[in-house]
Design a protein around this motif. Structure first.
Motif, PDB file in Angstrom:
ATOM      1  N   GLY A 279       1.834  56.755 -15.124  1.00  0.00           N
ATOM      2  CA  GLY A 279       2.900  56.403 -14.118  1.00  0.00           C
ATOM      3  C   GLY A 279       3.025  55.185 -13.712  1.00  0.00           C
ATOM      4  O   GLY A 279       3.590  54.569 -12.712  1.00  0.00           O
ATOM      5  N   ILE A 280       2.563  53.815 -14.430  1.00  0.00           N
ATOM      6  CA  ILE A 280       2.467  52.783 -13.908  1.00  0.00           C
ATOM      7  C   ILE A 280       3.679  52.004 -14.829  1.00  0.00           C
ATOM      8  O   ILE A 280       3.655  51.978 -16.028  1.00  0.00           O
ATOM      9  CB  ILE A 280       1.176  51.946 -14.394  1.00  0.00           C
ATOM     10  CG1 ILE A 280      -0.028  52.591 -13.807  1.00  0.00           C
ATOM     11  CG2 ILE A 280       1.315  50.455 -14.204  1.00  0.00           C
ATOM     12  CD1 ILE A 280       0.120  52.819 -12.345  1.00  0.00           C
ATOM     13  N   ASN A 281       4.759  51.815 -14.152  1.00  0.00           N
ATOM     14  CA  ASN A 281       5.913  51.308 -14.894  1.00  0.00           C
ATOM     15  C   ASN A 281       6.411  50.003 -14.403  1.00  0.00           C
ATOM     16  O   ASN A 281       6.297  49.455 -13.297  1.00  0.00           O
ATOM     17  CB  ASN A 281       7.180  52.211 -14.577  1.00  0.00           C
ATOM     18  CG  ASN A 281       6.846  53.558 -15.319  1.00  0.00           C
ATOM     19  OD1 ASN A 281       6.577  53.817 -16.697  1.00  0.00           O
ATOM     20  ND2 ASN A 281       6.639  54.640 -14.485  1.00  0.00           N
ATOM     21  N   LYS A 282       7.495  49.305 -15.274  1.00  0.00           N
ATOM     22  CA  LYS A 282       7.998  47.880 -14.789  1.00  0.00           C
ATOM     23  C   LYS A 282       8.707  48.157 -13.599  1.00  0.00           C
ATOM     24  O   LYS A 282       9.224  49.100 -12.989  1.00  0.00           O
ATOM     25  CB  LYS A 282       8.930  47.786 -15.772  1.00  0.00           C
ATOM     26  CG  LYS A 282       9.858  46.407 -15.535  1.00  0.00           C
ATOM     27  CD  LYS A 282      10.744  46.008 -16.574  1.00  0.00           C
ATOM     28  CE  LYS A 282      11.396  44.808 -16.291  1.00  0.00           C
ATOM     29  NZ  LYS A 282      12.297  44.414 -17.391  1.00  0.00           N
ATOM     30  N   GLY A 283       8.606  47.357 -12.461  1.00  0.00           N
ATOM     31  CA  GLY A 283       9.316  47.359 -11.323  1.00  0.00           C
ATOM     32  C   GLY A 283       8.173  47.560 -10.197  1.00  0.00           C
ATOM     33  O   GLY A 283       8.432  47.204  -8.848  1.00  0.00           O
ATOM     34  N   ILE A 284       7.136  48.402 -10.442  1.00  0.00           N
ATOM     35  CA  ILE A 284       6.415  48.593  -8.918  1.00  0.00           C
ATOM     36  C   ILE A 284       5.288  47.608  -8.882  1.00  0.00           C
ATOM     37  O   ILE A 284       5.189  46.548  -9.916  1.00  0.00           O
ATOM     38  CB  ILE A 284       5.868  49.989  -9.100  1.00  0.00           C
ATOM     39  CG1 ILE A 284       4.737  49.695 -10.185  1.00  0.00           C
ATOM     40  CG2 ILE A 284       6.631  51.263  -9.365  1.00  0.00           C
ATOM     41  CD1 ILE A 284       3.591  51.063 -10.288  1.00  0.00           C
ATOM     42  N   ARG A 285       4.918  47.378  -7.915  1.00  0.00           N
ATOM     43  CA  ARG A 285       3.922  46.174  -7.631  1.00  0.00           C
ATOM     44  C   ARG A 285       2.558  46.566  -8.178  1.00  0.00           C
ATOM     45  O   ARG A 285       2.224  47.541  -8.149  1.00  0.00           O
ATOM     46  CB  ARG A 285       3.871  45.939  -6.048  1.00  0.00           C
ATOM     47  CG  ARG A 285       4.977  45.576  -5.448  1.00  0.00           C
ATOM     48  CD  ARG A 285       4.810  44.901  -4.064  1.00  0.00           C
ATOM     49  NE  ARG A 285       6.080  44.203  -3.503  1.00  0.00           N
ATOM     50  CZ  ARG A 285       6.707  43.423  -3.653  1.00  0.00           C
ATOM     51  NH1 ARG A 285       6.248  42.657  -4.733  1.00  0.00           N
ATOM     52  NH2 ARG A 285       7.751  43.084  -3.061  1.00  0.00           N
ATOM     53  N   VAL A 286       1.738  45.426  -8.563  1.00  0.00           N
ATOM     54  CA  VAL A 286       0.615  45.377  -9.060  1.00  0.00           C
ATOM     55  C   VAL A 286      -0.261  46.064  -8.211  1.00  0.00           C
ATOM     56  O   VAL A 286      -1.160  46.946  -8.475  1.00  0.00           O
ATOM     57  CB  VAL A 286      -0.016  44.195  -9.524  1.00  0.00           C
ATOM     58  CG1 VAL A 286      -1.485  44.217  -9.747  1.00  0.00           C
ATOM     59  CG2 VAL A 286       0.828  43.459 -10.723  1.00  0.00           C
TER      60      VAL A 286
END
Length: 104
Positions: free
Chosen positions: A87-94
């Motif tokens: 669920g870790i995708n481009k666009g979310i914050r680190v």
């Protein structure tokens, strides 16, 4: 070359840090919860090769950051396939990625 390691804490999140001064650029890494975030100096695609996919490496990177704090607050530019499966995708914050991973 100057290498610094440390800890970055945010509420209940605790990450190991690595900062490597390479003269004209700095390599930045945040690690915790079986994943790591990196600056644009490293390549995520290596972790998407067949040999590396079986290792299940969750990594993601942000670009244009110059400090560990900026990396932690930056939006993810690219994520490994295994990170995407979590669920870790481009666009979310680190920072949000590590918070999500800390709850698994």
């Amino acid at each position: 070359m100057i290498i610094k390691d440390g800890i970055l804490k945010d509420d209940e999140i605790s990450l190991e840090t690595l900062e490597v001064n390479l003269g004209n650029t700095t390599l930045l890494l945040l690690e915790g919860y079986n994943a790591f975030a990196m600056c644009g100096a490293l390549d995520v695609d290596i972790y998407n090769t067949p040999r590396m996919l079986e290792r299940k490496v969750a990594c993601f990177k942000a670009v244009g950051v110059k400090t560990l704090e900026q990396l932690y607050e930056a939006e993810i530019y690219e994520a490994s396939e295994y990170a995407k499966s979590l669920g870790i995708n481009k666009g979310i914050r680190v920072s949000e990625a590590f918070k999500k991973l800390s709850q698994k």
